[in-house]
Scaffold this motif. Structure first.
Motif, PDB file in Angstrom:
ATOM      1  N   MET A   1      19.053  68.031  50.872  1.00 34.72           N
ATOM      2  CA  MET A   1      18.555  68.700  49.668  1.00 34.72           C
ATOM      3  C   MET A   1      19.607  68.631  48.559  1.00 34.72           C
ATOM      4  O   MET A   1      20.797  68.564  48.820  1.00 34.72           O
ATOM      5  N   ALA A   2      19.090  68.635  47.316  1.00 36.53           N
ATOM      6  CA  ALA A   2      19.975  68.500  46.158  1.00 36.53           C
ATOM      7  C   ALA A   2      20.942  69.683  46.087  1.00 36.53           C
ATOM      8  O   ALA A   2      20.588  70.815  46.358  1.00 36.53           O
ATOM      9  N   GLN A   3      22.180  69.381  45.699  1.00 42.56           N
ATOM     10  CA  GLN A   3      23.205  70.410  45.507  1.00 42.56           C
ATOM     11  C   GLN A   3      22.943  71.125  44.190  1.00 42.56           C
ATOM     12  O   GLN A   3      22.302  70.584  43.310  1.00 42.56           O
ATOM     13  N   ASP A   4      23.483  72.327  44.061  1.00 45.20           N
ATOM     14  CA  ASP A   4      23.337  72.978  42.767  1.00 45.20           C
ATOM     15  C   ASP A   4      24.500  72.598  41.860  1.00 45.20           C
ATOM     16  O   ASP A   4      25.579  73.179  41.919  1.00 45.20           O
ATOM     17  N   VAL A   5      24.272  71.593  41.046  1.00 44.30           N
ATOM     18  CA  VAL A   5      25.262  71.122  40.083  1.00 44.30           C
ATOM     19  C   VAL A   5      25.360  72.161  38.966  1.00 44.30           C
ATOM     20  O   VAL A   5      24.353  72.720  38.561  1.00 44.30           O
ATOM     21  N   ARG A   6      26.568  72.416  38.473  1.00 41.73           N
ATOM     22  CA  ARG A   6      26.748  73.423  37.421  1.00 41.73           C
ATOM     23  C   ARG A   6      27.054  72.782  36.078  1.00 41.73           C
ATOM     24  O   ARG A   6      27.755  71.785  35.990  1.00 41.73           O
ATOM     25  N   PHE A   7      26.500  73.418  35.027  1.00 43.10           N
ATOM     26  CA  PHE A   7      26.644  72.936  33.648  1.00 43.10           C
ATOM     27  C   PHE A   7      28.118  72.744  33.285  1.00 43.10           C
ATOM     28  O   PHE A   7      28.494  71.730  32.687  1.00 43.10           O
ATOM     29  N   ALA A   8      28.943  73.722  33.678  1.00 44.26           N
ATOM     30  CA  ALA A   8      30.362  73.694  33.301  1.00 44.26           C
ATOM     31  C   ALA A   8      31.081  72.479  33.895  1.00 44.26           C
ATOM     32  O   ALA A   8      32.083  72.026  33.351  1.00 44.26           O
ATOM     33  N   ASP A   9      30.562  71.955  34.989  1.00 38.54           N
ATOM     34  CA  ASP A   9      31.235  70.845  35.675  1.00 38.54           C
ATOM     35  C   ASP A   9      30.819  69.471  35.137  1.00 38.54           C
ATOM     36  O   ASP A   9      31.345  68.450  35.578  1.00 38.54           O
ATOM     37  N   ILE A  10      29.864  69.460  34.209  1.00 38.30           N
ATOM     38  CA  ILE A  10      29.335  68.187  33.705  1.00 38.30           C
ATOM     39  C   ILE A  10      30.089  67.782  32.440  1.00 38.30           C
ATOM     40  O   ILE A  10      30.329  68.601  31.566  1.00 38.30           O
ATOM     41  N   GLU A  11      30.417  66.503  32.349  1.00 33.35           N
ATOM     42  CA  GLU A  11      31.042  65.984  31.128  1.00 33.35           C
ATOM     43  C   GLU A  11      30.201  64.858  30.567  1.00 33.35           C
ATOM     44  O   GLU A  11      29.674  64.028  31.325  1.00 33.35           O
ATOM     45  N   VAL A  12      30.094  64.834  29.224  1.00 32.69           N
ATOM     46  CA  VAL A  12      29.374  63.740  28.567  1.00 32.69           C
ATOM     47  C   VAL A  12      30.075  62.435  28.921  1.00 32.69           C
ATOM     48  O   VAL A  12      31.299  62.355  28.903  1.00 32.69           O
ATOM     49  N   GLY A  13      29.283  61.432  29.279  1.00 36.61           N
ATOM     50  CA  GLY A  13      29.837  60.128  29.647  1.00 36.61           C
ATOM     51  C   GLY A  13      29.953  59.942  31.149  1.00 36.61           C
ATOM     52  O   GLY A  13      30.119  58.821  31.629  1.00 36.61           O
ATOM     53  N   GLN A  14      29.843  61.032  31.881  1.00 40.17           N
ATOM     54  CA  GLN A  14      29.971  60.889  33.337  1.00 40.17           C
ATOM     55  C   GLN A  14      28.696  60.319  33.955  1.00 40.17           C
ATOM     56  O   GLN A  14      27.592  60.525  33.434  1.00 40.17           O
ATOM     57  N   SER A  15      28.868  59.577  35.034  1.00 37.65           N
ATOM     58  CA  SER A  15      27.712  59.030  35.752  1.00 37.65           C
ATOM     59  C   SER A  15      27.272  60.019  36.817  1.00 37.65           C
ATOM     60  O   SER A  15      28.095  60.725  37.390  1.00 37.65           O
ATOM     61  N   ILE A  16      25.970  60.049  37.063  1.00 35.63           N
ATOM     62  CA  ILE A  16      25.484  60.853  38.188  1.00 35.63           C
ATOM     63  C   ILE A  16      25.432  59.927  39.406  1.00 35.63           C
ATOM     64  O   ILE A  16      25.492  58.700  39.258  1.00 35.63           O
ATOM     65  N   PRO A  17      25.352  60.473  40.610  1.00 35.36           N
ATOM     66  CA  PRO A  17      25.386  59.609  41.795  1.00 35.36           C
ATOM     67  C   PRO A  17      24.257  58.562  41.780  1.00 35.36           C
ATOM     68  O   PRO A  17      23.096  58.904  41.522  1.00 35.36           O
ATOM     69  N   GLU A  18      24.645  57.309  42.012  1.00 28.61           N
ATOM     70  CA  GLU A  18      23.658  56.224  42.082  1.00 28.61           C
ATOM     71  C   GLU A  18      22.765  56.423  43.290  1.00 28.61           C
ATOM     72  O   GLU A  18      23.181  57.019  44.277  1.00 28.61           O
ATOM     73  N   ALA A  19      21.561  55.897  43.216  1.00 27.72           N
ATOM     74  CA  ALA A  19      20.667  55.939  44.374  1.00 27.72           C
ATOM     75  C   ALA A  19      20.199  54.514  44.666  1.00 27.72           C
ATOM     76  O   ALA A  19      19.533  53.899  43.843  1.00 27.72           O
ATOM     77  N   CYS A  20      20.602  53.995  45.822  1.00 29.63           N
ATOM     78  CA  CYS A  20      20.177  52.648  46.232  1.00 29.63           C
ATOM     79  C   CYS A  20      18.910  52.798  47.058  1.00 29.63           C
ATOM     80  O   CYS A  20      18.910  53.490  48.075  1.00 29.63           O
TER      81      CYS A  20
END
Lengths: 140, 147
Positions: A1-20
């Motif tokens: 199940m998806a983790q709870d990602v937090r707004f404060a931890d996100i930076e513009v320009g960052q990639s989210i995990p790829e899904a193959c």
């Protein structure tokens, strides 16, 4: 199940995990035709696809978009998705394996919701973009 | 030339009961592995009333009622000359197994490109649940090759 990602931890320009994603095959196209109510024979029947001027059967555009959606729901709980859009830019065919990618383009706050905008796309094994679009998620 | 009078046309409402077996089949077809899309207990543990519909399922609700074909029929265009150009979803609430979803589709815009070789048809579809609450808005772009 998806983790709870937090707004404060996100930076513009960052990639989210790829899904193959696993290689698309005829069984998946048949299942998707039945499940999605898209029974167009160009996705199922080689003869019909060729008669329509295609080199052979092609995958449903909405299947590729659904795979992009899987990248999002692996990253955050589905409920956090506010908006999801995609342009169908090229055809995927059986034998293609799509990789889904996303990059954060903006962070903003609207009506008390903390929103993160993403550019997302799915590409085939040759790096050709099959579907590309945007998503907005609300994060805690 | 296309029939500009179609812009603004709203089609009769349509409805679909969202069945859990159908949601499981859809989740299987897209290769989903997260148990919340298959196992009701897992869905409830994640805070859903029942199995949730994956993010692109709302388009299937419209497909089930042949909505994307209505404007093509009105234009007298063979569907083999059309492609799905773009799709967007704006989400308001969960869609879960057991819901009855009602939709309305309206032609928002039509324009030609490449000297009339391509016709772009943009439609908006609004989905509401059995409590009359908005659940999802869709915008669909269909591209027709002329001639």
């Amino acid at each position: 199940m998806a983790q709870d990602v937090r707004f404060a931890d996100i930076e513009v320009g960052q990639s989210i995990p790829e899904a193959c994603m696993p290689t698309i095959g005829p069984v998946q196209l048949a299942l998707f035709a039945a499940a999605s109510a898209d029974h167009n024979p160009i996705h199922l029947d080689e003869q019909a696809a060729k008669a329509g001027g295609l080199p052979g059967v092609i995958a449903h555009g909405m299947l590729s978009m659904a795979l992009l959606g899987r990248m999002l729901t692996r990253w955050v709980p589905q409920r956090r998705i506010r908006h999801f859009s995609a342009r169908f830019t090229a055809m995927a065919v059986p034998g293609d394996a799509l990789t889904c990618k996303g990059v954060v383009t903006a962070k903003r706050e609207v009506d008390g919701e903390r929103l993160v905008d993403l550019e997302i796309h799915a590409e085939n094994q040759r790096g050709e973009r099959i579907v590309a679009g945007h998503a907005t998620v609300a994060l805690p | 030339m296309f029939d500009q009078a179609l812009v603004g046309k709203e089609y009769p409402p349509f409805a679909m009961e969202v069945e859990k077996g159908r949601l499981r089949l859809f989740a299987q077809a897209i290769g989903e592995t997260d148990p919340i899309y298959f196992d009701e207990q897992a869905a409830r543990a994640a805070g859903y009333r029942a199995l949730p519909a994956p993010p692109t399922f709302p388009f299937t609700i419209a497909m089930e009622a042949n909505q994307p074909l209505l404007v093509l029929d009105d234009l007298g265009v063979d569907k083999t000359r059309s492609v799905h150009g773009e799709q967007s979803f704006t989400y308001h609430r969960d869609i879960c197994a057991g819901d009855t979803i009602t939709g309305r589709q309206r032609v928002a815009e039509m324009f030609e490109k490449k000297g009339g070789a391509l016709l772009f048809i943009i439609t908006d579809t609004w989905l509401t649940n059995q409590n009359d609450e908005p659940v999802c808005d869709l915008r669909t772009v269909i591209v027709v090759r002329n001639g």
